[in-house]
Scaffold this motif. Structure first.
Motif, PDB file in Angstrom:
ATOM      1  N   ARG A 256      38.185  46.823  41.591  1.00 14.40           N
ATOM      2  CA  ARG A 256      39.131  47.344  40.609  1.00 14.40           C
ATOM      3  C   ARG A 256      40.011  46.217  40.088  1.00 14.40           C
ATOM      4  NH1 ARG A 256      41.518  50.781  43.760  1.00 14.40           N
ATOM      5  NH2 ARG A 256      40.198  52.521  43.126  1.00 14.40           N
ATOM      6  N   ASN A 258      43.609  45.688  37.387  1.00  7.19           N
ATOM      7  CA  ASN A 258      44.697  46.350  36.665  1.00  7.19           C
ATOM      8  C   ASN A 258      44.892  45.648  35.324  1.00  7.19           C
ATOM      9  OD1 ASN A 258      47.039  47.540  35.728  1.00  7.19           O
ATOM     10  ND2 ASN A 258      48.067  47.508  37.724  1.00  7.19           N
ATOM     11  N   ASN A 291      42.357  50.695  50.441  1.00  5.02           N
ATOM     12  CA  ASN A 291      42.335  49.660  49.424  1.00  5.02           C
ATOM     13  C   ASN A 291      43.030  48.396  49.917  1.00  5.02           C
ATOM     14  OD1 ASN A 291      41.702  51.247  46.587  1.00  5.02           O
ATOM     15  ND2 ASN A 291      42.746  52.538  48.063  1.00  5.02           N
ATOM     16  N   THR A 365      42.085  59.549  38.192  1.00  2.00           N
ATOM     17  CA  THR A 365      40.908  58.745  37.892  1.00  2.00           C
ATOM     18  C   THR A 365      39.858  59.604  37.207  1.00  2.00           C
ATOM     19  OG1 THR A 365      39.135  57.393  38.843  1.00  2.00           O
ATOM     20  CG2 THR A 365      40.020  59.141  40.227  1.00  2.00           C
ATOM     21  N   GLU A 377      41.507  54.537  35.598  1.00  2.00           N
ATOM     22  CA  GLU A 377      42.564  55.118  36.411  1.00  2.00           C
ATOM     23  C   GLU A 377      43.925  54.837  35.779  1.00  2.00           C
ATOM     24  OE1 GLU A 377      42.348  53.661  40.361  1.00  2.00           O
ATOM     25  OE2 GLU A 377      40.389  54.538  40.781  1.00  2.00           O
ATOM     26  N   GLN A 435      43.797  50.968  35.110  1.00  2.00           N
ATOM     27  CA  GLN A 435      42.856  50.228  35.937  1.00  2.00           C
ATOM     28  C   GLN A 435      41.407  50.617  35.641  1.00  2.00           C
ATOM     29  OE1 GLN A 435      45.467  49.308  39.832  1.00  2.00           O
ATOM     30  NE2 GLN A 435      44.574  51.338  39.835  1.00  2.00           N
ATOM     31  N   THR A 437      37.686  50.632  37.442  1.00  2.00           N
ATOM     32  CA  THR A 437      37.060  50.613  38.761  1.00  2.00           C
ATOM     33  C   THR A 437      35.550  50.720  38.602  1.00  2.00           C
ATOM     34  OG1 THR A 437      38.979  51.663  39.795  1.00  2.00           O
ATOM     35  CG2 THR A 437      36.899  51.788  40.996  1.00  2.00           C
TER      36      THR A 437
END
Length: 450
Positions: A256, A258, A291, A365, A377, A435, A437
């Motif tokens: 992932r 950001n 995470n 998400t 997300e 984000q 992913t």
């Protein structure tokens, strides 16, 4: 009543909850409670829970063996009968809620697999607050010595579930209730299903029939409907190559980033993008994920005396809430992180320090491709952070000499100087995220999954 005498419906081998008739428009049968209890199959739920679990065996059975039938153009789906229930312990009103929501969860899951042309009125649903009929059925199968006592109490209650519960709790000084709770109640927390298909007429053709080695779904059904008892016994699960539809892959690790950090802008500094990466680990069971992430930024504009250098390590545990897929939809989490930084806006305003923080995270998400391997997300975090730091400036703060070096902004006795004389604490929003992913590692497939 024998269901095979009504419309010619017969159960498939190994799947007694699926019935098929050679007549596309065969009369749908009336199903008694005893017949449903004996043949229906479905999903068991955890105590006081209504979400589907990815490790539930029925999910693999449905995806691998029933889903191909739903997609078979030679079959007509006539009816789906779904019934959810709860075990008797706990408040009665809550058990009624559990039975209703468990029914709905199974309907939603099956409905997500149906073609758009299926008439939803052909889904027949019901729910039971406390399933004493199924309890007695299970006790009968187990030859339980107290079956007749429980059956008598249920018959005398005449369908009054609350009255039946009170009498069972007093039976044998409460010992019977405790034993039933331990041995049978987990099987009562379920939603089960029965499915009926009609078979479309075979087209008349003058083409010669070519012998094939592979048994298809259609030939399996045709042979079974015309088989003798001996033929039926000869069929085994290994002769049913219905698993041609691949079940969804189960993710193990996702990566992932950001986008807010990737395109970060700092007031009084300017554009300051940072590299950031997170890895999310998906356990085989449940809705929790784990995470770990690292953010790195190293902007140095010597000519303007500007610096933006960040090292941030984050740990997070998430809990997803969506039924039907454990790792999509809304989630809440807890997080902790530690960081070090050097930030300078000009020759006279700079700070260097370390710190850490913790708090709550949350977000939503959603999938960006058909398989769901790529997701978007939207996230936010709320918590506290504590940092100890020292301000620094360009040039000697005592003599004022610009000697090309940076100094801590300190005017006291140099022998008494100790680093990190300043402290700052913050409570409030600590992070925002848009984000992306992507699943990069999958588990080895062992059947279907949600």
């Amino acid at each position: 009543m024998n269901i095979e005498d009504n419309g010619g419906y017969k159960p498939l081998p190994e799947y007694s909850f699926v019935y098929i008739s050679e007549d596309e428009n065969a009369t749908l049968p009336d199903v008694s409670d005893s017949l449903f209890n004996a043949n229906a199959q479905g999903i068991r739920f955890a105590v006081n829970r209504t979400e589907l679990r990815a490790d539930e065996p029925f999910i693999a059975t449905f995806n691998n063996h029933i889903l191909p039938l739903l997609r078979d153009k030679k079959l007509v789906l006539r009816r789906i009968m779904v019934r959810g229930a709860a075990s008797p312990e706990g408040p009665y009103a809550n058990n009624c809620r559990l039975g209703k929501e468990r029914t709905q969860r199974l309907i939603e899951y099956i409905g997500s697999k149906l073609d758009n042309d299926f008439d939803p009125r052909n889904i027949q649903s019901s729910n039971i607050c406390e399933d004493y009929d199924y309890l007695i059925h299970l006790m009968t199968l187990a030859s339980d010595p107290e079956t007749n006592n429980v059956k008598k109490i249920w018959q005398e209650a005449k369908g009054n579930e609350q009255q039946c519960k009170l009498r069972l709790q007093r039976l044998n000084g409460g010992k019977t209730w405790l034993r039933l709770k331990q041995k049978y109640f987990p099987s009562l927390r379920q939603a089960r299903v029965m499915i009926w298909f009609g078979r479309k007429p075979m087209p008349i053709t003058t083409e010669p029939i070519i012998q094939q080695d592979t048994i298809t779904t259609d030939t399996l059904i045709t042979e079974y409907l015309t088989a003798t008892p001996a033929d039926t016994i000869a069929l085994t699960p290994t002769e049913i190559p219905i698993t041609t539809t691949k079940s969804p892959r189960i993710p193990l690790i996702a990566v992932r980033t950001n986008l807010v950090h990737d395109f970060f802008y700092m007031p009084n500094f300017g554009f300051a993008p940072g590299g950031n990466i997170q890895l999310e680990y998906f356990p085989r069971k449940g809705h929790l994920t784990y995470n770990i992430g690292f953010t790195f930024s190293n902007h140095r504009h010597w000519q303007d005396y500007k610096f933006f250098q960040i090292r941030d390590l984050q740990l997070e545990m998430r809990r997803y809430f969506r039924s039907g897929h454990p790792y999509r939809g809304a989630f809440l989490g807890v997080y902790a992180h530690g960081f070090a930084y050097g930030i300078g806006f000009n020759a006279h305003r700079g700070w260097e320090g370390e710190g850490g923080g913790a708090g709550l995270s949350g977000g939503y998400t959603m999938k960006l491709n058909s398989s769901g391997s790529l997701r978007l997300e939207l996230t936010a975090a709320l918590g506290f952070l504590l940092t100890k730091y020292d301000p620094y400036i360009y040039g000697n703060p005592i003599t004022g000499e610009l000697d090309g070096k940076y100094y801590y902004d300190y005017l006291g006795n140099a022998s008494q100087f100790k680093k990190r004389n300043h402290q700052f604490t913050w409570f409030g929003p600590t992070n925002l995220g848009v984000q992306l992913t992507y699943d990069i590692i999958y588990r080895k497939r062992k059947g279907g999954s949600l």
